[in-house]
Design a protein around this motif. Structure first.
Motif, PDB file in Angstrom:
ATOM      1  N   SER A  65      -6.875  14.934 -10.483  1.00 36.24           N
ATOM      2  CA  SER A  65      -5.699  14.876  -9.601  1.00 36.24           C
ATOM      3  C   SER A  65      -4.666  13.861 -10.082  1.00 36.24           C
ATOM      4  CB  SER A  65      -6.139  14.513  -8.180  1.00 36.24           C
ATOM      5  OG  SER A  65      -6.689  13.206  -8.141  1.00 36.24           O
ATOM      6  N   LYS A  66      -5.018  13.095 -11.106  1.00 35.20           N
ATOM      7  CA  LYS A  66      -4.091  12.095 -11.625  1.00 35.20           C
ATOM      8  C   LYS A  66      -3.161  12.723 -12.667  1.00 35.20           C
ATOM      9  CE  LYS A  66      -5.841   8.877  -9.108  1.00 35.20           C
ATOM     10  NZ  LYS A  66      -5.068   8.323  -7.979  1.00 35.20           N
ATOM     11  N   PRO A  67      -1.962  12.181 -12.837  1.00 37.21           N
ATOM     12  CA  PRO A  67      -1.001  12.746 -13.782  1.00 37.21           C
ATOM     13  C   PRO A  67      -1.520  12.703 -15.216  1.00 37.21           C
ATOM     14  CG  PRO A  67       0.053  11.144 -12.327  1.00 37.21           C
ATOM     15  CD  PRO A  67      -1.416  11.008 -12.112  1.00 37.21           C
ATOM     16  N   PHE A 121      -7.668   5.518 -18.293  1.00 39.51           N
ATOM     17  CA  PHE A 121      -8.835   4.986 -17.591  1.00 39.51           C
ATOM     18  C   PHE A 121      -9.702   4.226 -18.590  1.00 39.51           C
ATOM     19  CE2 PHE A 121      -7.641   9.127 -15.876  1.00 39.51           C
ATOM     20  CZ  PHE A 121      -7.355   8.822 -14.557  1.00 39.51           C
ATOM     21  N   SER A 140     -13.586  15.741 -15.350  1.00 37.88           N
ATOM     22  CA  SER A 140     -12.518  15.255 -16.237  1.00 37.88           C
ATOM     23  C   SER A 140     -12.967  13.981 -16.952  1.00 37.88           C
ATOM     24  CB  SER A 140     -11.239  14.995 -15.436  1.00 37.88           C
ATOM     25  OG  SER A 140     -10.763  16.192 -14.851  1.00 37.88           O
ATOM     26  N   ASP A 163     -17.805  13.438 -12.095  1.00 39.03           N
ATOM     27  CA  ASP A 163     -16.426  13.791 -12.408  1.00 39.03           C
ATOM     28  C   ASP A 163     -16.363  14.545 -13.741  1.00 39.03           C
ATOM     29  OD1 ASP A 163     -13.604  13.533 -13.348  1.00 39.03           O
ATOM     30  OD2 ASP A 163     -13.406  12.340 -11.518  1.00 39.03           O
ATOM     31  N   THR A 181      -7.068   8.246 -22.513  1.00 36.19           N
ATOM     32  CA  THR A 181      -5.873   8.887 -21.964  1.00 36.19           C
ATOM     33  C   THR A 181      -6.170  10.309 -21.504  1.00 36.19           C
ATOM     34  OG1 THR A 181      -4.471   7.573 -23.446  1.00 36.19           O
ATOM     35  CG2 THR A 181      -3.481   9.524 -22.429  1.00 36.19           C
ATOM     36  N   SER A 221      -2.338   9.536 -17.643  1.00 32.78           N
ATOM     37  CA  SER A 221      -3.016   8.417 -16.977  1.00 32.78           C
ATOM     38  C   SER A 221      -4.111   7.878 -17.900  1.00 32.78           C
ATOM     39  CB  SER A 221      -3.623   8.864 -15.653  1.00 32.78           C
ATOM     40  OG  SER A 221      -2.635   9.316 -14.761  1.00 32.78           O
ATOM     41  N   TRP A 227     -12.290  13.146  -9.157  1.00 31.21           N
ATOM     42  CA  TRP A 227     -10.947  12.870  -8.684  1.00 31.21           C
ATOM     43  C   TRP A 227      -9.941  12.643  -9.812  1.00 31.21           C
ATOM     44  CZ3 TRP A 227      -9.279   8.187 -10.496  1.00 31.21           C
ATOM     45  CH2 TRP A 227     -10.274   7.254 -10.854  1.00 31.21           C
ATOM     46  N   MET A 228     -10.413  12.461 -11.023  1.00 26.09           N
ATOM     47  CA  MET A 228      -9.493  12.142 -12.112  1.00 26.09           C
ATOM     48  C   MET A 228      -8.545  13.294 -12.434  1.00 26.09           C
ATOM     49  SD  MET A 228     -11.621   9.789 -14.809  1.00 26.09           S
ATOM     50  CE  MET A 228     -12.216   8.166 -14.318  1.00 26.09           C
TER      51      MET A 228
END
Length: 369
Positions: A171-173, A178, A194, A192, A156, A176, A168-169
């Motif tokens: 930029s996710k809320p 993964f 994050s 990445d 999370t 989110s 790019w992660m």
């Protein structure tokens, strides 16, 4: 008066003696048949492949080997065991670094198959930048191997682990989720930050990971801050980077399945402008796609770079055209965005290609034939 017993010698001759002789001969014949059959059964494989009982044990001629005999066990995995220094290569690295007094450079190479190595301040701790993601991946796959996490376990995104810079992660809320495999892959594929922080947190945090690195023998590898760590507080060494990759390829760490995952993830790395491009330049080439160009030379490089402007690094596994494998890593610290830093890494990598593979269009060095 009782009747006297007849004398045996006076009995008339009969068929008893001949019958007993025939029975003895029959029994002997059966016994000889069994012995001969057993002997022929044992000798049959040797007679079929042309060998005889006079061949000394363990010394069968190669041309007489039976097709049913087992083949050799396979290619050895190699070991992280430096044996013979490639002195000329080490000296060449030192000469290249000496041209830039204001740069701190480090390099290490080891051919896993035969122990040839080269070094330049190999154990010097320098800013790791994103190159520290290689030992983080190793630690994550070790957890997978022991069953302490799942390949598809959801991670999370929290405010704490969101990191700027590459990837790019971020930029996710927040909130989110993964799967572990995606975070691990993106950590290497596009570096990445994050995703990397997600793994650091899942693996117990900075303190726990540092203790694990020490247990692995990666003594210069330390995480002090979340990525991207632009100040360069996270450290490693060229020796540690090479060792972390070698431990996987030699089977010292990870099961075969986890090793395949490690290689698969490392193979997704997009940045190939340091170690791979340097190797290609050493072979007389230049390309916007060094990985593809190296394939034409029988060379594959699985690598992970690091770049925070004040420090650059690259470490990878090199598959050579003669079937051998080597690990190499380079690190340079210098002025911000100084092109000499990346140029020095490529120059040192080029010397590796010239030493291990040979000159363009020529033959490989004698040690590699």
């Amino acid at each position: 008066m009782s009747a006297s017993r007849p004398n045996r010698s006076s009995r008339p001759p009969g068929w008893g003696a001949p019958l007993r002789l025939v029975l003895r001969l029959a029994v002997m014949g059966i016994g000889l048949g069994v012995i001969s059959g057993t002997a022929l059964k044992l000798l049959a494989p040797h007679l079929a492949d042309g060998t005889s009982s006079t061949t000394p044990p363990g010394q069968q001629p190669l041309e007489r080997l039976s097709a049913s005999q087992p083949l050799p066990s396979g290619i050895a995995l190699g070991r992280f065991e430096p044996k013979t220094e490639l002195t000329a290569l080490s000296q060449k690295w030192a000469q290249l670094a000496a041209r830039h007094k204001d740069l701190q450079a480090s390099g290490y190479l080891l051919v896993l198959d035969d122990g040839r190595f080269a070094q330049l301040q190999a154990d010097k701790a320098l800013p790791a930048a994103s190159s520290i993601k290689t030992p983080i991946l190793l630690a994550g796959l070790e957890e997978l191997d022991t069953g302490k996490l799942r390949w598809n376990e959801p991670l999370t995104l929290t405010k704490e682990v969101v990191g700027g810079g590459a990837g790019w992660m971020a930029s996710k809320p927040v909130g989110s989720r993964f799967p572990f495999w995606e975070a691990a892959t993106e950590m290497i594929r596009v570096s990445d930050n994050s995703a990397t922080n997600l793994l650091i947190k899942r693996l117990g945090g900075k303190t726990a990971l540092n203790a694990r690195f020490q247990a692995m023998g990666l003594h210069a590898t330390v995480i002090n801050n979340w990525l991207p760590d632009l100040k360069g507080t996270n450290t490693t060494s060229s020796l540690d980077l090479a060792h972390s990759i070698a431990m996987v390829d030699t089977g010292e760490m990870l099961s075969p399945r986890a090793r395949d995952l490690f290689r698969g993830v490392m193979g997704t790395s997009r940045t190939n402008t340091l170690l791979p491009l340097g190797m290609l330049m050493g072979l007389g080439g230049d390309s916007a796609d060094p990985d593809s160009a190296l394939l034409a030379h029988g060379v594959t490089v699985l690598n992970k770079t690091g770049d925070i402007g004040i420090a650059y690094a690259d470490g990878g596994l090199i598959e050579l055209p003669n079937g051998q494998r080597a690990v190499a890593a380079f690190m340079v610290k210098g002025p911000f965005n100084d092109p000499r830093s990346t140029g020095l890494i490529r120059a040192m990598a080029a010397e590796v290609a010239r030493t291990l593979i040979g000159k363009p269009g020529g033959t490989a060095p004698a040690a590699n034939r």
